[in-house]
Design a protein around this motif. Structure first.
Motif, PDB file in Angstrom:
ATOM      1  N   LEU A 176       1.172  -1.062   0.176  1.00  0.00           N
ATOM      2  CA  LEU A 176       0.147  -0.051  -0.775  1.00  0.00           C
ATOM      3  C   LEU A 176       0.969   1.356   0.133  1.00  0.00           C
ATOM      4  O   LEU A 176       1.789   1.315   0.426  1.00  0.00           O
ATOM      5  CB  LEU A 176      -0.791   0.257   1.187  1.00  0.00           C
ATOM      6  CG  LEU A 176      -2.100  -1.075   1.565  1.00  0.00           C
ATOM      7  CD1 LEU A 176      -2.771  -1.296   2.964  1.00  0.00           C
ATOM      8  CD2 LEU A 176      -3.337  -0.955   0.715  1.00  0.00           C
ATOM      9  N   THR A 177       0.794   2.411  -0.153  1.00  0.00           N
ATOM     10  CA  THR A 177       1.241   3.680  -0.575  1.00  0.00           C
ATOM     11  C   THR A 177       1.804   4.179   1.304  1.00  0.00           C
ATOM     12  O   THR A 177       3.089   4.489   0.804  1.00  0.00           O
ATOM     13  CB  THR A 177       0.229   4.499  -1.299  1.00  0.00           C
ATOM     14  OG1 THR A 177       0.101   4.195  -2.710  1.00  0.00           O
ATOM     15  CG2 THR A 177       0.838   6.203  -1.189  1.00  0.00           C
ATOM     16  N   PRO A 178       1.257   4.586   1.727  1.00  0.00           N
ATOM     17  CA  PRO A 178       1.098   4.782   3.142  1.00  0.00           C
ATOM     18  C   PRO A 178       2.745   3.707   3.028  1.00  0.00           C
ATOM     19  O   PRO A 178       3.433   4.325   4.535  1.00  0.00           O
ATOM     20  CB  PRO A 178       0.437   4.401   3.950  1.00  0.00           C
ATOM     21  CG  PRO A 178      -0.933   4.774   3.055  1.00  0.00           C
ATOM     22  CD  PRO A 178      -0.430   3.517   2.274  1.00  0.00           C
ATOM     23  N   LEU A 179       2.561   2.634   2.863  1.00  0.00           N
ATOM     24  CA  LEU A 179       3.977   1.526   3.895  1.00  0.00           C
ATOM     25  C   LEU A 179       4.748   1.823   2.400  1.00  0.00           C
ATOM     26  O   LEU A 179       6.183   1.777   3.650  1.00  0.00           O
ATOM     27  CB  LEU A 179       3.363   0.176   3.680  1.00  0.00           C
ATOM     28  CG  LEU A 179       1.455  -0.272   3.594  1.00  0.00           C
ATOM     29  CD1 LEU A 179       2.108  -2.525   3.820  1.00  0.00           C
ATOM     30  CD2 LEU A 179       1.454  -0.406   5.650  1.00  0.00           C
ATOM     31  N   ALA A 180       4.991   2.234   1.733  1.00  0.00           N
ATOM     32  CA  ALA A 180       6.195   2.385   0.742  1.00  0.00           C
ATOM     33  C   ALA A 180       6.424   4.191   1.037  1.00  0.00           C
ATOM     34  O   ALA A 180       7.839   4.202   1.494  1.00  0.00           O
ATOM     35  CB  ALA A 180       5.531   2.610  -0.840  1.00  0.00           C
ATOM     36  N   ALA A 234       0.969   2.087  -5.751  1.00  0.00           N
ATOM     37  CA  ALA A 234       0.469   2.639  -7.379  1.00  0.00           C
ATOM     38  C   ALA A 234       0.257   4.636  -7.679  1.00  0.00           C
ATOM     39  O   ALA A 234       0.084   4.979  -8.415  1.00  0.00           O
ATOM     40  CB  ALA A 234      -0.166   1.852  -7.597  1.00  0.00           C
ATOM     41  N   THR A 235       1.189   5.249  -5.696  1.00  0.00           N
ATOM     42  CA  THR A 235       0.978   6.936  -6.156  1.00  0.00           C
ATOM     43  C   THR A 235       1.694   7.186  -6.776  1.00  0.00           C
ATOM     44  O   THR A 235       2.779   6.557  -6.295  1.00  0.00           O
ATOM     45  CB  THR A 235       0.313   7.385  -4.308  1.00  0.00           C
ATOM     46  OG1 THR A 235      -0.667   6.637  -3.939  1.00  0.00           O
ATOM     47  CG2 THR A 235       0.320   8.659  -4.544  1.00  0.00           C
ATOM     48  N   SER A 236       1.678   7.577  -7.416  1.00  0.00           N
ATOM     49  CA  SER A 236       2.661   8.660  -8.856  1.00  0.00           C
ATOM     50  C   SER A 236       3.971   8.974  -7.727  1.00  0.00           C
ATOM     51  O   SER A 236       4.777   8.465  -8.191  1.00  0.00           O
ATOM     52  CB  SER A 236       1.932   9.647  -8.914  1.00  0.00           C
ATOM     53  OG  SER A 236       2.871  10.504 -10.361  1.00  0.00           O
ATOM     54  N   SER A 237       3.489   9.865  -6.930  1.00  0.00           N
ATOM     55  CA  SER A 237       4.489  10.887  -6.337  1.00  0.00           C
ATOM     56  C   SER A 237       5.431   9.546  -5.713  1.00  0.00           C
ATOM     57  O   SER A 237       6.638   9.902  -5.122  1.00  0.00           O
ATOM     58  CB  SER A 237       4.198  11.336  -5.043  1.00  0.00           C
ATOM     59  OG  SER A 237       3.619  11.258  -3.914  1.00  0.00           O
ATOM     60  N   ILE A 238       4.923   8.152  -5.116  1.00  0.00           N
ATOM     61  CA  ILE A 238       6.284   7.260  -4.351  1.00  0.00           C
ATOM     62  C   ILE A 238       8.310   7.136  -4.700  1.00  0.00           C
ATOM     63  O   ILE A 238       8.595   7.773  -4.211  1.00  0.00           O
ATOM     64  CB  ILE A 238       5.436   5.788  -4.716  1.00  0.00           C
ATOM     65  CG1 ILE A 238       4.379   6.082  -3.674  1.00  0.00           C
ATOM     66  CG2 ILE A 238       6.460   5.102  -3.644  1.00  0.00           C
ATOM     67  CD1 ILE A 238       4.033   4.298  -3.879  1.00  0.00           C
ATOM     68  N   THR A 239       7.912   7.278  -6.156  1.00  0.00           N
ATOM     69  CA  THR A 239       9.312   7.238  -6.466  1.00  0.00           C
ATOM     70  C   THR A 239       9.645   9.054  -6.304  1.00  0.00           C
ATOM     71  O   THR A 239      10.854   8.605  -6.714  1.00  0.00           O
ATOM     72  CB  THR A 239       8.864   7.419  -8.253  1.00  0.00           C
ATOM     73  OG1 THR A 239       8.289   7.578  -8.723  1.00  0.00           O
ATOM     74  CG2 THR A 239       8.671   5.126  -8.735  1.00  0.00           C
ATOM     75  N   PHE A 282     -17.272   6.678 -11.478  1.00  0.00           N
ATOM     76  CA  PHE A 282     -16.360   5.512 -12.209  1.00  0.00           C
ATOM     77  C   PHE A 282     -15.226   5.426 -10.249  1.00  0.00           C
ATOM     78  O   PHE A 282     -15.565   6.300  -9.511  1.00  0.00           O
ATOM     79  CB  PHE A 282     -15.219   7.161 -12.666  1.00  0.00           C
ATOM     80  CG  PHE A 282     -13.382   7.331 -11.579  1.00  0.00           C
ATOM     81  CD1 PHE A 282     -12.996   6.013 -13.577  1.00  0.00           C
ATOM     82  CD2 PHE A 282     -13.146   7.718 -11.031  1.00  0.00           C
ATOM     83  CE1 PHE A 282     -11.331   5.851 -12.739  1.00  0.00           C
ATOM     84  CE2 PHE A 282     -11.484   6.611 -10.584  1.00  0.00           C
ATOM     85  CZ  PHE A 282     -11.045   6.524 -11.820  1.00  0.00           C
ATOM     86  N   VAL A 283     -15.125   4.601  -9.893  1.00  0.00           N
ATOM     87  CA  VAL A 283     -14.450   3.662  -8.761  1.00  0.00           C
ATOM     88  C   VAL A 283     -13.286   3.558  -8.956  1.00  0.00           C
ATOM     89  O   VAL A 283     -12.261   2.925  -9.726  1.00  0.00           O
ATOM     90  CB  VAL A 283     -14.776   1.883  -8.923  1.00  0.00           C
ATOM     91  CG1 VAL A 283     -14.611   1.842  -8.058  1.00  0.00           C
ATOM     92  CG2 VAL A 283     -17.075   2.779  -8.677  1.00  0.00           C
ATOM     93  N   PHE A 284     -11.933   3.841  -7.821  1.00  0.00           N
ATOM     94  CA  PHE A 284     -10.588   3.336  -7.460  1.00  0.00           C
ATOM     95  C   PHE A 284     -11.011   2.668  -5.962  1.00  0.00           C
ATOM     96  O   PHE A 284     -11.462   3.384  -5.808  1.00  0.00           O
ATOM     97  CB  PHE A 284      -9.933   4.493  -7.251  1.00  0.00           C
ATOM     98  CG  PHE A 284      -8.303   3.425  -7.092  1.00  0.00           C
ATOM     99  CD1 PHE A 284      -7.754   2.412  -7.685  1.00  0.00           C
ATOM    100  CD2 PHE A 284      -8.678   4.140  -5.547  1.00  0.00           C
ATOM    101  CE1 PHE A 284      -6.879   2.158  -6.632  1.00  0.00           C
ATOM    102  CE2 PHE A 284      -7.454   3.085  -4.981  1.00  0.00           C
ATOM    103  CZ  PHE A 284      -6.163   2.029  -5.594  1.00  0.00           C
ATOM    104  N   VAL A 285     -10.901   1.531  -5.691  1.00  0.00           N
ATOM    105  CA  VAL A 285     -10.652   1.116  -4.380  1.00  0.00           C
ATOM    106  C   VAL A 285      -9.872  -0.280  -4.340  1.00  0.00           C
ATOM    107  O   VAL A 285      -9.281  -0.643  -5.930  1.00  0.00           O
ATOM    108  CB  VAL A 285     -12.197   0.424  -3.883  1.00  0.00           C
ATOM    109  CG1 VAL A 285     -13.193   1.191  -3.807  1.00  0.00           C
ATOM    110  CG2 VAL A 285     -12.451  -0.979  -5.189  1.00  0.00           C
ATOM    111  N   PRO A 286      -8.910  -0.973  -3.559  1.00  0.00           N
ATOM    112  CA  PRO A 286      -7.596  -1.068  -3.292  1.00  0.00           C
ATOM    113  C   PRO A 286      -7.925  -2.547  -4.007  1.00  0.00           C
ATOM    114  O   PRO A 286      -9.351  -2.840  -3.732  1.00  0.00           O
ATOM    115  CB  PRO A 286      -7.252  -0.846  -2.193  1.00  0.00           C
ATOM    116  CG  PRO A 286      -8.199  -0.045  -1.059  1.00  0.00           C
ATOM    117  CD  PRO A 286      -8.973   0.431  -2.404  1.00  0.00           C
ATOM    118  N   SER A 287      -6.923  -3.474  -4.420  1.00  0.00           N
ATOM    119  CA  SER A 287      -7.347  -4.830  -4.984  1.00  0.00           C
ATOM    120  C   SER A 287      -7.718  -5.087  -3.246  1.00  0.00           C
ATOM    121  O   SER A 287      -7.470  -5.236  -2.459  1.00  0.00           O
ATOM    122  CB  SER A 287      -5.603  -5.461  -5.137  1.00  0.00           C
ATOM    123  OG  SER A 287      -5.913  -6.274  -4.814  1.00  0.00           O
TER     124      SER A 287
END
Ligand code: DHB
Length: 389
Positions: free
Chosen positions: A103-107, A127-132, A221-226
């Motif tokens: 998950l994003t917060p873990l990265a 998969a949040t854009s800013s992680i990298t 339109f939906v986004f929910v995590p896996s």
């Protein structure tokens, strides 16, 4: 006194980091794989671990004469736990590379450990854009939400969908999905009449779905995590939203291959954009799906599994190129890798350390009695739109 103790302990911590790097074991190449193996996001951990083990079974457990050791740790999807485990893996186990990150917060919580210890960190799921951008040592083999969201925002208005309500999980990837879908959909002449955000943990979709029903958009339109897509789809059906003529569109997280087949006919016809479908039509993917199912009691691999499988490929090839190296050398060897993935062609952009790949438009259909995301259109070589500004 307090201050002296503090100084001593920080000095010790710094020393042990240096010692860890200086005394890395020369006969093993260690991969610290941190995943949510328990709790609400355990399916992500299960898929990625299975894929990593499959990669090793197919490619051997030595690289450049060194034994590859995979150390799997459960972070229970708690960011402070992920960070602590990463620190232990670097200092005590002296891993060459950190990987996983469900998950994003873990990265994001772990990024400083990668930077301070100069340890490459391969993001296989988040998969949040800013992680990298959170560390120069981060390389991503999953995908980004802006990549996935723009495809459906182009497809929808060309297919009679003009008025949309968005419903996303209220954290990094959901906010990316909402923004990039909305901006592109408006640019294409569409209208977003409401933006709804649901809590990331234990969401109750009912009041949000009622609101969508009352607003009567052409589509939601939906986004929910896996993993969360099953509950959403069930409530969508229970409220008769499909029968009320409200279409469901989204990024492919909602029709995740892990759970798609158990959703039933309500999922039929749902159109999403994403980088991977288990029914992707290539010889390499057919081999991957077959081997994965054989090794895992018939479990269908989803996009998380592919992120893990490709992450192992990036790690193995970098290990080969550096003769089992670590730090900056290993990181450099990850950049610019180009290869065929079960998802299709894939490239690690050396500048951004992020993945470039095709995005497919897919529709849920029954194939041989099973539900699949059937790809029917391809947007080639999509870079993360979050980085091109
Ligand atoms: C993230 C998690 C997911 O399960 C997913 O499908 C997409 C993104 C994330 O936390 O970054």
């Amino acid at each position: 006194m307090q201050k002296r103790i503090f100084l001593r302990s920080t000095a010790l911590a710094a020393l042990s980091l240096v010692a860890a790097l200086a005394h890395a074991d020369n006969n093993t190449f260690k991969i610290g794989l941190i995943l949510p193996m328990t709790g609400p996001f355990a399916s992500t951990g299960k898929q990625i671990e299975a894929a990593a083990r499959l990669y090793m079974a197919q490619n051997g457990d030595t690289v450049a004469g060194k034994k590859v050791e995979l150390i799997v740790k459960d972070d229970t999807s708690a960011p402070d736990v992920t960070k602590r485990i990463a620190q232990e893996l670097v200092v005590n186990d002296k891993v060459n590379v950190l990987a996983g990150f469900g998950l994003t917060p873990l990265a994001l919580a772990t990024a400083p450990i990668a930077t301070q210890s100069k340890t490459p960190l391969v993001v296989m799921a988040a998969a949040t854009s800013s992680i990298t951008q959170a560390s120069p040592y981060i390389v991503r083999t999953s995908f980004t939400l802006p990549q996935a969201a723009v495809g459906i925002a182009d497809w929808a208005p060309r297919n009679g969908i003009k008025k949309v309500v968005t419903l996303v999980s209220d954290y990094g990837p959901g906010i990316d999905a909402e923004k990039y879908f909305k901006d592109r959909f408006l640019f294409n002449g569409g209208q977003v009449i409401e933006t709804l955000r649901v809590p990331m943990r234990n969401p109750d979709f009912a009041p949000f779905l009622q609101k969508v029903r009352d607003l009567k958009p052409d589509a939601m339109f939906v986004f929910v995590p896996s993993g969360a897509g099953a509950a959403l789809m069930k409530q969508f059906a229970e409220r008769g939203m499909d029968k009320a003529g409200i279409k469901l569109i989204g990024t492919g997280d909602v029709t995740d291959d892990d759970i798609l087949n158990s959703m039933g006919d309500v999922a039929l016809g749902v159109v999403t954009s994403h980088h991977y479908s288990a029914s992707h039509n290539s010889p390499l993917n057919k081999k991957f799906v077959e081997a994965f199912q054989k090794a895992n009691n018939g479990l269908r691999p989803n996009f998380m599994a592919v992120g893990g499988y490709d992450g192992m490929r990036v790690i193995y090839e970098a290990a080969k190129a550096t003769k089992g190296g670590s730090g900056d050398a290993l990181l450099e060897a990850m950049k610019g890798q180009i290869f065929e993935s079960p998802r299709g062609p894939m490239f690690i952009d050396a500048q951004t350390r992020d993945v470039v790949h095709n995005i497919y438009i897919r529709k849920v259909e029954k194939v041989g009695g099973q539900l699949y995301n059937q790809e029917f259109d391809t947007i080639k070589d999509v870079k993360d739109p979050g980085k091109t500004k």
